[in-house]
Motif scaffolding. Structure first.
Motif, PDB file in Angstrom:
ATOM      1  N   ARG A 285       0.810  -1.216   0.000  1.00 24.64           N
ATOM      2  CA  ARG A 285       0.000   0.000   0.000  1.00 24.64           C
ATOM      3  C   ARG A 285       0.844   1.268   0.000  1.00 24.64           C
ATOM      4  NH1 ARG A 285      -2.207  -3.559   3.671  1.00 24.64           N
ATOM      5  NH2 ARG A 285      -4.273  -4.383   3.139  1.00 24.64           N
ATOM      6  N   ASP A 286       2.151   1.111   0.062  1.00 20.51           N
ATOM      7  CA  ASP A 286       3.014   2.290   0.156  1.00 20.51           C
ATOM      8  C   ASP A 286       4.192   2.182  -0.800  1.00 20.51           C
ATOM      9  OD1 ASP A 286       4.269   0.217   1.431  1.00 20.51           O
ATOM     10  OD2 ASP A 286       4.853   1.359   3.218  1.00 20.51           O
ATOM     11  N   ALA A 287       3.972   1.593  -1.975  1.00 19.62           N
ATOM     12  CA  ALA A 287       5.048   1.479  -2.963  1.00 19.62           C
ATOM     13  C   ALA A 287       5.323   2.829  -3.592  1.00 19.62           C
ATOM     14  CB  ALA A 287       4.673   0.472  -4.035  1.00 19.62           C
ATOM     15  N   GLU A 304      11.958   3.072   2.205  1.00 18.84           N
ATOM     16  CA  GLU A 304      13.242   2.901   1.540  1.00 18.84           C
ATOM     17  C   GLU A 304      13.788   1.481   1.626  1.00 18.84           C
ATOM     18  OE1 GLU A 304      15.922   5.955   2.853  1.00 18.84           O
ATOM     19  OE2 GLU A 304      14.783   7.516   1.814  1.00 18.84           O
ATOM     20  N   THR A 305      12.886   0.522   1.770  1.00 20.29           N
ATOM     21  CA  THR A 305      13.245  -0.887   1.626  1.00 20.29           C
ATOM     22  C   THR A 305      12.725  -1.379   0.271  1.00 20.29           C
ATOM     23  OG1 THR A 305      11.212  -1.674   2.681  1.00 20.29           O
ATOM     24  CG2 THR A 305      13.133  -1.274   4.108  1.00 20.29           C
ATOM     25  N   VAL A 306      13.152  -2.573  -0.118  1.00 20.95           N
ATOM     26  CA  VAL A 306      12.734  -3.161  -1.393  1.00 20.95           C
ATOM     27  C   VAL A 306      12.163  -4.541  -1.136  1.00 20.95           C
ATOM     28  CG1 VAL A 306      13.508  -3.965  -3.663  1.00 20.95           C
ATOM     29  CG2 VAL A 306      14.469  -1.877  -2.690  1.00 20.95           C
ATOM     30  N   ARG A 307      11.043  -4.832  -1.762  1.00 25.71           N
ATOM     31  CA  ARG A 307      10.437  -6.158  -1.692  1.00 25.71           C
ATOM     32  C   ARG A 307      10.329  -6.738  -3.092  1.00 25.71           C
ATOM     33  NH1 ARG A 307       8.304  -7.513   3.243  1.00 25.71           N
ATOM     34  NH2 ARG A 307       8.294  -5.804   4.771  1.00 25.71           N
ATOM     35  N   LEU A 334      18.890  -4.750   2.920  1.00 23.46           N
ATOM     36  CA  LEU A 334      18.925  -3.600   2.021  1.00 23.46           C
ATOM     37  C   LEU A 334      18.057  -2.478   2.571  1.00 23.46           C
ATOM     38  CD1 LEU A 334      20.184  -2.723  -0.611  1.00 23.46           C
ATOM     39  CD2 LEU A 334      18.230  -3.649  -1.812  1.00 23.46           C
ATOM     40  N   ARG A 335      18.682  -1.327   2.794  1.00 27.93           N
ATOM     41  CA  ARG A 335      17.973  -0.162   3.311  1.00 27.93           C
ATOM     42  C   ARG A 335      18.416   1.075   2.524  1.00 27.93           C
ATOM     43  NH1 ARG A 335      16.037  -3.888   5.356  1.00 27.93           N
ATOM     44  NH2 ARG A 335      15.436  -4.286   7.525  1.00 27.93           N
ATOM     45  N   GLY A 336      17.664   2.131   2.642  1.00 26.27           N
ATOM     46  CA  GLY A 336      18.056   3.397   2.043  1.00 26.27           C
ATOM     47  C   GLY A 336      17.871   3.462   0.548  1.00 26.27           C
ATOM     48  N   ALA A 337      16.842   2.806   0.014  1.00 23.34           N
ATOM     49  CA  ALA A 337      16.601   2.845  -1.428  1.00 23.34           C
ATOM     50  C   ALA A 337      15.947   4.163  -1.812  1.00 23.34           C
ATOM     51  CB  ALA A 337      15.695   1.682  -1.829  1.00 23.34           C
ATOM     52  N   PHE A 364      20.788  -3.087  -7.692  1.00 15.36           N
ATOM     53  CA  PHE A 364      20.200  -2.031  -6.882  1.00 15.36           C
ATOM     54  C   PHE A 364      21.223  -0.955  -6.629  1.00 15.36           C
ATOM     55  CE2 PHE A 364      19.362  -0.075  -2.817  1.00 15.36           C
ATOM     56  CZ  PHE A 364      18.067   0.328  -2.977  1.00 15.36           C
ATOM     57  N   GLN A 365      20.779   0.284  -6.737  1.00 17.58           N
ATOM     58  CA  GLN A 365      21.670   1.388  -6.423  1.00 17.58           C
ATOM     59  C   GLN A 365      21.286   1.913  -5.056  1.00 17.58           C
ATOM     60  OE1 GLN A 365      22.326   3.972  -9.568  1.00 17.58           O
ATOM     61  NE2 GLN A 365      23.586   5.384  -8.446  1.00 17.58           N
TER      62      GLN A 365
END
Length: 374
Positions: A285-287, A304-307, A334-337, A364-365
């Motif tokens: 719900r928050d992409a 700022e996470t990735v799923r 992975l954090r800070g995306a 991922f950058q």
């Protein structure tokens, strides 16, 4: 910002130099980049307007002759190598199965690689990296397996290359060696799958056309559409993404809906049932951005996470395993995306994901942008 990759590396796609797949995110040793793009065999990154690529195709060699068999294609490049022969700075790149196109700041488009289906925008047997003729106002690009589309000034669309399934959207099934106008106005973003194309228009609608055996066109019972067709019951679309034979839409409220092939769980609905109409991904719900690649899909969230979800045989979900995931699963550690791509709803400038990709590697950058590679 640092580039981080995970997933399949059978052709050097993650740039690790090891040719070994990895199920966890690893930084790219070559350093930072401003943008990342990928295909089933190659990954490219931009730094200060200069593109470097790695994977199966060697960007320093001459373009692949039309129809060249796999054994005659350029060798594996295991670390980033600068793309030679580009006359002007290029802001964007789109990678197909065996071809690449880049958009210059001046609106021109240069293409190289395999031209067996005229996907480079010319009928020449041995094309160079000269600009595609009669195309000087491009503002966006997308590449499918063997076709290419450009969004041009005025939010119009032009496509060229393979068209056996109607993926060019010009009403025919004839391959085109030069850009052809698509009867669709107000295009703000686009994505290309293996044999189909999708676009988002200014009114928040999603449109698809081309061929799919498992519902990637988003229109019930349709397996081939020669012209853009609006996807019913899907509104408030912020952006579209396309995998090999499935597609997803990011909505203004941060929800994600997907449709098409789901045999690897790439629709994220917890099942393996393919869908020919959009179906919401439960729990998302928050992409802020969504990208589809091959049989895997990823979303960057507001925190700022990735799923990711879908095929995971080479670790492309990034959860440390090789188990297929039919529901959104966190990329481990992975954090800070963040980055500068299309957003679902207003967010700080640092929150966004970039670049459509195809197939089984994920790059991922960190703290800049996300991309699904191969």
């Amino acid at each position: 910002m640092a580039v981080v990759c995970w997933g399949g590396d059978l052709r050097g796609e993650t740039g690790s130099g090891r040719l070994l797949s990895t199920a966890t995110a690893r930084p790219l040793a070559s350093g930072d980049a401003e943008a990342v793009e990928a295909s089933p065999s190659t990954t490219c990154a931009r730094r200060e307007g200069v593109w470097a690529c790695w994977g199966t195709r060697d960007p320093g060699e001459a373009p692949t002759p039309a129809g060249a068999p796999p054994e005659e294609r350029p060798r594996v490049v295991e670390a980033p190598r600068r793309v030679a022969g580009l006359a002007v700075p290029y802001a964007e790149a789109a990678l197909g199965a065996w071809h690449t196109c880049a958009r210059g700041a001046d609106g021109t488009v240069a293409c190289w690689g395999d031209n067996g289906r005229a996907q480079l925008g010319t009928a020449a047997a041995h094309p160079t990296r000269e600009p595609v003729p009669d195309l000087d106002d491009a503002v966006g690009l997308a590449a499918g397996a063997s076709h290419t589309c450009a969004r041009v000034a005025g939010d119009h669309l032009r496509c060229w290359g393979a068209n056996e399934s109607g993926q060019l959207g010009d009403g025919s099934l004839q391959d085109r060696a030069a850009p052809r106008a698509v009867d669709l106005d107000g295009v703000t973003s686009l994505a290309a799958g293996e044999r189909f194309t999708c676009a988002r228009t200014r009114d928040g609608a999603a449109w698809c056309w081309g061929g799919s055996e498992r519902g990637a066109l988003g229109v019930s019972s349709s397996r081939l559409l020669r012209a853009p067709t609006r996807i019913a019951r899907l509104s408030d679309v912020a952006a579209v993404a396309a995998g090999a034979d499935h597609a997803c839409a990011l909505r203004d409220d941060g929800a994600v809906a997907c449709w098409g092939d789901n045999r690897a769980g790439q629709l994220g609905d917890g099942t393996a049932a393919s869908r020919d109409e959009p179906r919401a991904v439960p729990g998302l719900r928050d992409a802020r951005e969504v990208r589809a690649g091959g049989d895997t899909t990823c979303a960057r969230l507001a925190d700022e996470t990735v799923r990711c979800w879908g095929r995971n045989d080479h670790g492309q979900v990034g959860d440390g395993s090789d188990v297929t995931r039919a529901a959104p699963t966190a990329v481990a550690g992975l954090r800070g995306a963040r980055g500068t791509g299309r957003r679902a709803r207003p967010a700080p400038p640092r929150a966004s994901l970039i670049a459509p990709q195809i197939r089984p590697t994920t790059a991922f950058q960190a703290r800049s942008m996300v991309t699904i590679c191969s």
